[in-house]
Design a protein around this motif. Structure first.
Motif, PDB file in Angstrom:
ATOM      1  N   TYR A 111       0.807  -1.224   0.000  1.00 60.17           N
ATOM      2  CA  TYR A 111       0.000   0.000   0.000  1.00 60.17           C
ATOM      3  C   TYR A 111       0.837   1.270   0.000  1.00 60.17           C
ATOM      4  O   TYR A 111       0.292   2.359   0.140  1.00 60.17           O
ATOM      5  N   CYS A 112       2.151   1.135  -0.176  1.00 60.80           N
ATOM      6  CA  CYS A 112       2.989   2.334  -0.259  1.00 60.80           C
ATOM      7  C   CYS A 112       2.807   2.977  -1.639  1.00 60.80           C
ATOM      8  O   CYS A 112       2.298   2.357  -2.576  1.00 60.80           O
ATOM      9  N   LEU A 113       3.210   4.225  -1.766  1.00 53.98           N
ATOM     10  CA  LEU A 113       2.998   4.964  -3.019  1.00 53.98           C
ATOM     11  C   LEU A 113       3.720   4.328  -4.198  1.00 53.98           C
ATOM     12  O   LEU A 113       3.175   4.274  -5.301  1.00 53.98           O
ATOM     13  N   ARG A 114       4.935   3.843  -3.985  1.00 56.91           N
ATOM     14  CA  ARG A 114       5.674   3.235  -5.103  1.00 56.91           C
ATOM     15  C   ARG A 114       5.027   1.918  -5.536  1.00 56.91           C
ATOM     16  O   ARG A 114       5.040   1.592  -6.719  1.00 56.91           O
ATOM     17  N   SER A 115       4.480   1.186  -4.607  1.00 56.17           N
ATOM     18  CA  SER A 115       3.794  -0.053  -4.961  1.00 56.17           C
ATOM     19  C   SER A 115       2.520   0.240  -5.750  1.00 56.17           C
ATOM     20  O   SER A 115       2.215  -0.428  -6.725  1.00 56.17           O
ATOM     21  N   LEU A 116       1.786   1.262  -5.321  1.00 56.42           N
ATOM     22  CA  LEU A 116       0.523   1.592  -5.965  1.00 56.42           C
ATOM     23  C   LEU A 116       0.695   2.212  -7.354  1.00 56.42           C
ATOM     24  O   LEU A 116      -0.086   1.925  -8.262  1.00 56.42           O
ATOM     25  N   PHE A 117       1.724   3.085  -7.516  1.00 59.03           N
ATOM     26  CA  PHE A 117       1.820   3.875  -8.749  1.00 59.03           C
ATOM     27  C   PHE A 117       3.162   3.784  -9.476  1.00 59.03           C
ATOM     28  O   PHE A 117       3.319   4.362 -10.533  1.00 59.03           O
ATOM     29  N   GLY A 118       4.120   3.075  -8.917  1.00 58.94           N
ATOM     30  CA  GLY A 118       5.415   2.942  -9.573  1.00 58.94           C
ATOM     31  C   GLY A 118       5.347   2.004 -10.755  1.00 58.94           C
ATOM     32  O   GLY A 118       4.554   1.052 -10.770  1.00 58.94           O
ATOM     33  N   ILE A 119       6.187   2.267 -11.734  1.00 55.20           N
ATOM     34  CA  ILE A 119       6.220   1.451 -12.947  1.00 55.20           C
ATOM     35  C   ILE A 119       7.530   0.671 -13.027  1.00 55.20           C
ATOM     36  O   ILE A 119       7.565  -0.479 -13.422  1.00 55.20           O
ATOM     37  N   SER A 120       8.625   1.310 -12.649  1.00 54.92           N
ATOM     38  CA  SER A 120       9.949   0.686 -12.690  1.00 54.92           C
ATOM     39  C   SER A 120      10.819   1.369 -11.633  1.00 54.92           C
ATOM     40  O   SER A 120      10.382   2.317 -10.975  1.00 54.92           O
ATOM     41  N   ASP A 121      12.041   0.932 -11.503  1.00 52.02           N
ATOM     42  CA  ASP A 121      12.920   1.524 -10.492  1.00 52.02           C
ATOM     43  C   ASP A 121      13.236   2.990 -10.790  1.00 52.02           C
ATOM     44  O   ASP A 121      13.479   3.763  -9.868  1.00 52.02           O
ATOM     45  N   THR A 122      13.230   3.376 -12.041  1.00 51.21           N
ATOM     46  CA  THR A 122      13.416   4.788 -12.406  1.00 51.21           C
ATOM     47  C   THR A 122      12.093   5.541 -12.294  1.00 51.21           C
ATOM     48  O   THR A 122      12.046   6.642 -11.772  1.00 51.21           O
ATOM     49  N   ARG A 123      11.044   4.929 -12.769  1.00 50.59           N
ATOM     50  CA  ARG A 123       9.704   5.538 -12.738  1.00 50.59           C
ATOM     51  C   ARG A 123       8.963   5.069 -11.476  1.00 50.59           C
ATOM     52  O   ARG A 123       7.921   4.453 -11.545  1.00 50.59           O
ATOM     53  N   ASN A 124       9.587   5.405 -10.353  1.00 49.74           N
ATOM     54  CA  ASN A 124       9.085   4.887  -9.075  1.00 49.74           C
ATOM     55  C   ASN A 124       8.229   5.907  -8.325  1.00 49.74           C
ATOM     56  O   ASN A 124       8.162   5.889  -7.116  1.00 49.74           O
ATOM     57  N   VAL A 125       7.581   6.792  -9.055  1.00 50.38           N
ATOM     58  CA  VAL A 125       6.570   7.733  -8.573  1.00 50.38           C
ATOM     59  C   VAL A 125       7.119   9.022  -7.982  1.00 50.38           C
ATOM     60  O   VAL A 125       6.650  10.080  -8.324  1.00 50.38           O
ATOM     61  N   ALA A 126       8.073   8.929  -7.066  1.00 50.09           N
ATOM     62  CA  ALA A 126       8.479  10.149  -6.372  1.00 50.09           C
ATOM     63  C   ALA A 126       9.870  10.008  -5.766  1.00 50.09           C
ATOM     64  O   ALA A 126      10.395   8.904  -5.613  1.00 50.09           O
ATOM     65  N   HIS A 127      10.400  11.154  -5.413  1.00 52.34           N
ATOM     66  CA  HIS A 127      11.708  11.236  -4.758  1.00 52.34           C
ATOM     67  C   HIS A 127      11.508  11.806  -3.369  1.00 52.34           C
ATOM     68  O   HIS A 127      10.664  12.669  -3.150  1.00 52.34           O
ATOM     69  N   GLY A 128      12.314  11.335  -2.446  1.00 46.18           N
ATOM     70  CA  GLY A 128      12.351  11.902  -1.110  1.00 46.18           C
ATOM     71  C   GLY A 128      13.783  12.033  -0.650  1.00 46.18           C
ATOM     72  O   GLY A 128      14.581  11.111  -0.828  1.00 46.18           O
ATOM     73  N   SER A 129      14.123  13.169  -0.075  1.00 46.69           N
ATOM     74  CA  SER A 129      15.469  13.390   0.452  1.00 46.69           C
ATOM     75  C   SER A 129      15.793  12.327   1.491  1.00 46.69           C
ATOM     76  O   SER A 129      14.922  11.888   2.237  1.00 46.69           O
ATOM     77  N   ASP A 130      17.072  11.929   1.550  1.00 43.61           N
ATOM     78  CA  ASP A 130      17.447  10.845   2.453  1.00 43.61           C
ATOM     79  C   ASP A 130      18.085  11.301   3.766  1.00 43.61           C
ATOM     80  O   ASP A 130      18.379  10.475   4.621  1.00 43.61           O
ATOM     81  N   SER A 131      18.301  12.615   3.937  1.00 46.78           N
ATOM     82  CA  SER A 131      18.909  13.126   5.166  1.00 46.78           C
ATOM     83  C   SER A 131      18.630  14.621   5.260  1.00 46.78           C
ATOM     84  O   SER A 131      18.294  15.254   4.254  1.00 46.78           O
ATOM     85  N   PRO A 132      18.797  15.206   6.444  1.00 44.71           N
ATOM     86  CA  PRO A 132      18.626  16.659   6.557  1.00 44.71           C
ATOM     87  C   PRO A 132      19.583  17.443   5.643  1.00 44.71           C
ATOM     88  O   PRO A 132      19.180  18.444   5.050  1.00 44.71           O
ATOM     89  N   THR A 133      20.801  16.959   5.485  1.00 43.76           N
ATOM     90  CA  THR A 133      21.768  17.627   4.607  1.00 43.76           C
ATOM     91  C   THR A 133      21.304  17.574   3.158  1.00 43.76           C
ATOM     92  O   THR A 133      21.339  18.583   2.448  1.00 43.76           O
ATOM     93  N   SER A 134      20.851  16.396   2.721  1.00 44.79           N
ATOM     94  CA  SER A 134      20.336  16.254   1.353  1.00 44.79           C
ATOM     95  C   SER A 134      19.090  17.113   1.157  1.00 44.79           C
ATOM     96  O   SER A 134      18.933  17.748   0.115  1.00 44.79           O
ATOM     97  N   ALA A 135      18.211  17.118   2.142  1.00 43.59           N
ATOM     98  CA  ALA A 135      16.974  17.904   2.031  1.00 43.59           C
ATOM     99  C   ALA A 135      17.303  19.379   1.825  1.00 43.59           C
ATOM    100  O   ALA A 135      16.728  20.027   0.941  1.00 43.59           O
ATOM    101  N   GLU A 136      18.221  19.908   2.607  1.00 47.13           N
ATOM    102  CA  GLU A 136      18.565  21.322   2.469  1.00 47.13           C
ATOM    103  C   GLU A 136      19.189  21.602   1.107  1.00 47.13           C
ATOM    104  O   GLU A 136      18.822  22.559   0.429  1.00 47.13           O
TER     105      GLU A 136
END
Length: 171
Positions: free
Chosen positions: A105-130
């Motif tokens: 039921y996660c977003l990538r499972s529901l709407f992802g197509i492939s590892d590249t077309r995996n719906v969305a990106h999320g920063s992996d750390s506070p440093t990356s987010a900034e």
């Protein structure tokens, strides 16, 4: 209430083109996070290359850059006391096939197509987010956010503006 942490959420081109996926993802975002900034952009190849430069030389780099430059993406600066971990948990595993088995039921499972077309990106750390927020929102001031705006977005009063797709101060 804990201070808000910021992260960058990027909705990838195939999801932006799919009204059902986009509506579902936007509902998740606006119901779980405070939406600070939003914009829709179309990346050219050079901008996509610059954003993903840490992946140069990896087997998926050219496919990722080409895909990210293939259509509009939605960019959201979102806040929550645990924004980075929560957004990544909602996304699920990066690999769509793995996501479908481990987190159906996660977003990538529901709407992802492939590892590249995996719906969305999320920063992996506070440093990356900034770094990533500054890349797409160069005028965003982390100083002003932490010293002036954070407490207003955390304690209110704020309202959600559907047209802007972001929370704004209630006047």
């Amino acid at each position: 209430m804990q201070k808000l942490q910021l992260t960058l959420a990027i909705i990838k081109p195939h999801a932006v083109k799919n009204p059902i996926a986009l509506s579902y993802i936007r509902n998740v975002i606006k119901n779980k996070f405070v939406v600070i900034k939003t914009k829709r952009v179309s990346l050219d190849k050079e901008t996509a290359e610059n954003f993903y430069k840490e992946h140069v030389g990896k087997f998926f780099y050219n496919r990722l850059v080409t895909f990210m430059a293939s259509g509009c993406i939605d960019l959201h600066v979102i806040g929550h006391s645990n924004a980075i971990e929560l957004w990544r948990r909602l996304l699920g595993p990066t690999k769509v096939y793995k996501a479908q088995f481990e987190e159906p039921y996660c977003l990538r499972s529901l709407f992802g197509i492939s590892d590249t077309r995996n719906v969305a990106h999320g920063s992996d750390s506070p440093t990356s987010a900034e770094r990533e927020i500054k890349f797409f929102f160069p005028d965003f001031s982390f100083y002003d956010w932490h010293h002036n705006d954070e407490v207003v977005y955390r304690k209110g009063p704020i309202i959600f503006n559907d047209f802007l797709f972001q929370h704004v101060r209630r006047l």
